[in-house]
Design an enzyme around this catalytic site. Sequence first.
Site, PDB file in Angstrom:
ATOM      1  N   LYS B 254       0.706  -1.157  -0.036  1.00 24.35           N
ATOM      2  CA  LYS B 254      -0.096  -0.124  -0.092  1.00 24.35           C
ATOM      3  C   LYS B 254       0.731   1.038   0.006  1.00 24.35           C
ATOM      4  CE  LYS B 254      -3.949  -2.274   0.422  1.00 24.35           C
ATOM      5  NZ  LYS B 254      -5.430  -1.982   0.980  1.00 24.35           N
ATOM      6  N   GLN B 314       0.179 -12.460  10.414  1.00 21.87           N
ATOM      7  CA  GLN B 314      -0.488 -12.341   9.340  1.00 21.87           C
ATOM      8  C   GLN B 314       0.687 -12.173   8.288  1.00 21.87           C
ATOM      9  OE1 GLN B 314      -2.979  -9.105   9.870  1.00 21.87           O
ATOM     10  NE2 GLN B 314      -1.048  -7.455   9.506  1.00 21.87           N
ATOM     11  N   ASP B 349      -2.851  -6.734   0.337  1.00 24.18           N
ATOM     12  CA  ASP B 349      -1.618  -6.689   0.964  1.00 24.18           C
ATOM     13  C   ASP B 349      -1.322  -7.548   2.072  1.00 24.18           C
ATOM     14  OD1 ASP B 349      -3.013  -4.958   2.281  1.00 24.18           O
ATOM     15  OD2 ASP B 349      -1.381  -4.044   2.995  1.00 24.18           O
ATOM     16  N   ASP B 385      -0.947  -8.242  18.104  1.00 27.62           N
ATOM     17  CA  ASP B 385      -1.918  -7.726  17.280  1.00 27.62           C
ATOM     18  C   ASP B 385      -3.283  -8.328  16.672  1.00 27.62           C
ATOM     19  OD1 ASP B 385      -1.864  -5.095  15.029  1.00 27.62           O
ATOM     20  OD2 ASP B 385      -2.188  -6.755  13.881  1.00 27.62           O
ATOM     21  N   ASN B 386      -4.392  -7.770  16.800  1.00 31.12           N
ATOM     22  CA  ASN B 386      -5.494  -8.278  16.535  1.00 31.12           C
ATOM     23  C   ASN B 386      -5.730  -9.662  16.905  1.00 31.12           C
ATOM     24  OD1 ASN B 386      -6.813  -6.100  15.389  1.00 31.12           O
ATOM     25  ND2 ASN B 386      -6.049  -6.606  13.356  1.00 31.12           N
ATOM     26  N   GLU B 414      -4.075  -6.490  21.888  1.00 33.56           N
ATOM     27  CA  GLU B 414      -4.793  -5.297  21.196  1.00 33.56           C
ATOM     28  C   GLU B 414      -6.034  -5.757  20.430  1.00 33.56           C
ATOM     29  OE1 GLU B 414      -4.992  -2.951  17.405  1.00 33.56           O
ATOM     30  OE2 GLU B 414      -4.716  -4.855  17.325  1.00 33.56           O
ATOM     31  N   LYS B 528       2.071   4.780   9.337  1.00 34.24           N
ATOM     32  CA  LYS B 528       1.875   3.364   8.952  1.00 34.24           C
ATOM     33  C   LYS B 528       2.502   3.033   7.564  1.00 34.24           C
ATOM     34  CE  LYS B 528      -2.474   2.742   9.943  1.00 34.24           C
ATOM     35  NZ  LYS B 528      -3.886   2.166  10.044  1.00 34.24           N
ATOM     36  N   TYR B 529       2.269   4.125   6.895  1.00 36.30           N
ATOM     37  CA  TYR B 529       2.843   3.944   5.264  1.00 36.30           C
ATOM     38  C   TYR B 529       3.934   4.841   4.772  1.00 36.30           C
ATOM     39  CZ  TYR B 529      -1.873   2.350   5.827  1.00 36.30           C
ATOM     40  OH  TYR B 529      -3.243   1.681   6.396  1.00 36.30           O
TER      41      TYR B 529
END
Lengths: 655, 655
Positions: B254, B314, B349, B385-386, B414, B528-529
């Site tokens: 991204k 992930q 992604d 994360d998640n 999180e 983040k990007y």
Amino acid sequence: MNDARRGIREEVAPIAVIENVTPRVDGGRFAAKRVVGEEVTVTADGFAHGHEKVACALRWRGPGDNAWSESAMEFLGNDRWRGSFTVDRIGPWQYSVSCWVDHLESWREGFLHRIDPADVRVAARMGAELIAESASLAKGFERDDLTRLAAQLTGEQDPTTLRRFAGDDMLMEVARRHAPRDGATETIAFPLIVERERARFSSWYELFPRSASDKPGAHGTFEDVEERLDEIKAMGFNVVYLPPIHPIGREKRKGRNNVPLAEEGDVGSPWGIGASEGGHTAIHSQLGTLADFKHLVRGAKLRDMEIAMDIAFQVAPDHPWVKAHPSWFRRRPDGSVQFAENPPKKYEDIYPFDFDTPDRQGLWNALRDVVAFWAREGVEMFRVDNPHTKPFAFWEWLIAEIRRDYPRSIFLSEAFTRPRVMHRLAKLGFSQSYTYFTWRVTREELTEYFTELSQEDSREYFRPNCWPNTPDILPYHLHNANPTMFRLRLLLAATLAANYGIYGPPYELMENRPRDPGVSEEYLDSEKYELKHWDRRRAESLTPFITKVNALRNAHAALQSDWSLAFHPVDNGELLCYSKRAGANRILVAANLDPQRTQAGWVTLDMEALGLDEQAAFTVKDELNGESYPWRGKRNFVMLDPVKTPAHVFSIHPA
Amino acid sequence: MNDARRGIREEVAPIAVIENVTPRVDGGRFAAKRVVGEEVTVTADGFAHGHEKVACALRWRGPGDNAWSESAMEFLGNDRWRGSFTVDRIGPWQYSVSCWVDHLESWREGFLHRIDPADVRVAARMGAELIAESASLAKGFERDDLTRLAAQLTGEQDPTTLRRFAGDDMLMEVARRHAPRDGATETIAFPLIVERERARFSSWYELFPRSASDKPGAHGTFEDVEERLDEIKAMGFNVVYLPPIHPIGREKRKGRNNVPLAEEGDVGSPWGIGASEGGHTAIHSQLGTLADFKHLVRGAKLRDMEIAMDIAFQVAPDHPWVKAHPSWFRRRPDGSVQFAENPPKKYEDIYPFDFDTPDRQGLWNALRDVVAFWAREGVEMFRVDNPHTKPFAFWEWLIAEIRRDYPRSIFLSEAFTRPRVMHRLAKLGFSQSYTYFTWRVTREELTEYFTELSQEDSREYFRPNCWPNTPDILPYHLHNANPTMFRLRLLLAATLAANYGIYGPPYELMENRPRDPGVSEEYLDSEKYELKHWDRRRAESLTPFITKVNALRNAHAALQSDWSLAFHPVDNGELLCYSKRAGANRILVAANLDPQRTQAGWVTLDMEALGLDEQAAFTVKDELNGESYPWRGKRNFVMLDPVKTPAHVFSIHPA
């Protein structure tokens, strides 16, 4: 970490989770209680990780059912689910909740949000795979329909048409019904005891049969009691409870007013059970024969009433078991049998059983057989005397044993003791329990206690039975009390609790003389130790009032169960206002707790509890005097003159 | 009833009953949580039928203990008991409660009430039998003492002397200690997880190492982060949390502001883990080497800080596992790997794992090994994360596996998702959990939520960690917010919760620009990007304020745990007042929730919560500005000008 040595378990853990099932008593260790005809509502949290939707089902089975019934639970939001079933017969039921990942619904929800046509087509094929799986598990035309749907989702190219296929609620429901339940988890089978309606709604009238004769001084008989049944029924009671009917011990018998030794002619306490002629399965000869007793039991049944028997597991020193089974009693170091005591008080006329006796099997079975004996003779209600002084395990075993053969049996626990103990007994199986109502007098006390009884989780297993008086207890607020106080306490018991009872003749006659005013709650010249002649035809009898109140109980479904109770604030602390509801039937009570003075105040009604709009106009009809008033909205005025009535008992009629 | 066929069980059921043990999570299915040095207070109902007294004991054992420790529980009245023990080391502990009939104390209580001399003598011999039984189980001088006491109780005739014998508390205590525990019952062993103190008290600072360079445009390194540790420590934080440090996928990467495709030079999201050069155990080459990372971890430890690592299970499409383990990923009907999505949104992604893969063992072990890899390299805190998108069973298994070898590991969940799911994850073993604080703004919201977090039963297993912002969330109330709002939200997080954290550099610089104002909580030009250069030396930095608040947290024990939180009413809805206590250390916060206007009002202090007398005089010292005020009693005035300060943080000093 020695990775090579360890690995995850082969079997797949369930994906879905179930928590917080209600009803649930001590995690399922004990049964929740219902009566025949009630709907059982079960709620639970059911969820899985991530975004996958789950489905939950409620399963249940009744006595004798091999198969489980099942229905889908309704989603309430916030991962909570609700389902219900109706219990249509007496006995032990079970229910469980299952939860699984609902791949079809998860897919459909996502699918209907997709926009990009290529994406819709690929996702349609994922749905087709799920539906084909359901088809393979379905039969007949359902299989055909699902197979066709799967083919359509695979073959069709037009996104709008594809969305229409997925939107077919009926067919999707068929697919979900046949879908494999992936990641399913299921709770244990929770126990549920279903009793007959009288476990929830009963009006008890306690009387000593030996005082039932119309002739002063004559020893009453079962025949005398039977002759009184119509009057008692006319008063509106449906349970006649008799203190023990067995031979009364002569050895160390107590005299009138509980003096240590009886005089010639003293009749003794019926709870001093057993003499040479017999024990717990014998009948006191002056009351009649077993045949007479059975006739009385049948006579009550013919009138849709019943006889409740007293189960008092203790003996007089001359009970036949004392000699026949010496090991059932503890000995003192001097070799004498250990009598009941609460130092420095001694009860030499009563021997308790040693439930820990080496002949435990013999004793426990014999006691179980006592209850079974009377159950066989037709008795279906048992008021158990002081259950809290016997082991908990004994009651759990005994009640289950009796219920197996006599499932209609109702047990009332007479345990005026610590709250935890009373609750434990209720959990073990007692259908109803004596309560602290007898001593709850102020608005604050009554509000707090009945909120606990009717709203807390314990209501699942603890069914209150409220008594304004008992042969043991003339509570202090009834010492030399006026008629208004007697009317008030009866009305509170009868309208706050669906189960209530009175120790009848002295309550009807407003007997208010204590043996030791302010010191003890014993009646003066207590009937426990002597024959009484109750002149129930006295002008000042409470009978007409009691009759009126019981008629309201019998006519209004709202008063026949406990859970709908709601209190309504009043700006005068002497006024207590509460309501009960059963569907459209609504009863609102406004009581004046001050038996001396007129009290008035503004009530702020909890309109939601009454099922009324905030601004609703409605008519309240005082069912005690027949007068009606138009009310509107939640603020309303009440004024009560204790000389006229202790309370309004309003029925509510929306305009 | 076929009596002959049935009988009671041979074995004797326990007499005593234990109910309502606390702490207890889902009946003992899950562990309660504590940290080293804390006292664990256990309460339970313990009782038996009848008038017999019972005794209760608390038993416990820590990791590696074969034997159980035991202490007598204290009677609180109403059948309730309390005991406690202190946990002195990390690991899995257990505790249980036992309860039995205390025949000796039951005897003694009755004995001391006896009056009649003959009765006293007989009763003394009953006590002698009990004490002789204890003597037979005792040894040495205790046996001798008890034998002599038994003989005295048997031989002595004088009631006064006998009562004196029975009144010997010390000897009776010895007798009770050796008495057989009749009718005993014992609970299951309840689990308890003890962690190090940082599980309860931690201050997190999140930063992207790639933006840690002082040179604008340069890619930051672990070395840059290490150089910043002293500053971060000076600000008062003790945990530095880094987003994923692994190679970032190039396929479908991204671009800036999350546009679908990256442009040349776009650095991608660190959560797009894995590329040709490696996956979850590899390090992004521009950040440095594994040796550099270990140096950073050690550097933090030397400063009594630590590095928390991000565990994000992930992968990016070019993660090596996609080719090496195709079965670990689900396929779409067109044969492509199923990417993450939340229709209509697609995250091409990111590939999620198929935790239900036929190679479940392979996948789960590999993921466990990722955590073990970093634990072996010295990482002791993991921000997961998640976690809510992975199976619950996976986390319970993984955390237990890691803790077995690395018991100091702390896991932060999180999971900004539904309450039941967040709670389930906490029960499964996560040490700390993200909370809804991020979106709780009004006085009512904050009061209700923090009362739940600090006072409800869930506090036994759910440790809140509060974040005013995260890289994903610039909450709406911070969109274009003024400095007061930034100060306020930091102060609330830092004083309401013992565990809190900030996504540091943008918070220090009060970055308040959203990408889509009022529509999304994404930052504009989110880090983040892209690489960012945070000019932390800007004059308007929040750093001095953060430093001051963290210094208060580090100096005041009251702010280092959560359970003492109490709210105090204020007659102005924009003022929030609460306190925390640790022994004599008391902190009282009065915050102005309105960042625009001065607000004033009268606080009514809950003096009991503060451990002060109703009329006490005391001094409150504002630890933010050093000013002191004399206060007296519970009604006190506060006025807060948001330009000067968002709150008073008072320490309380009784006069």
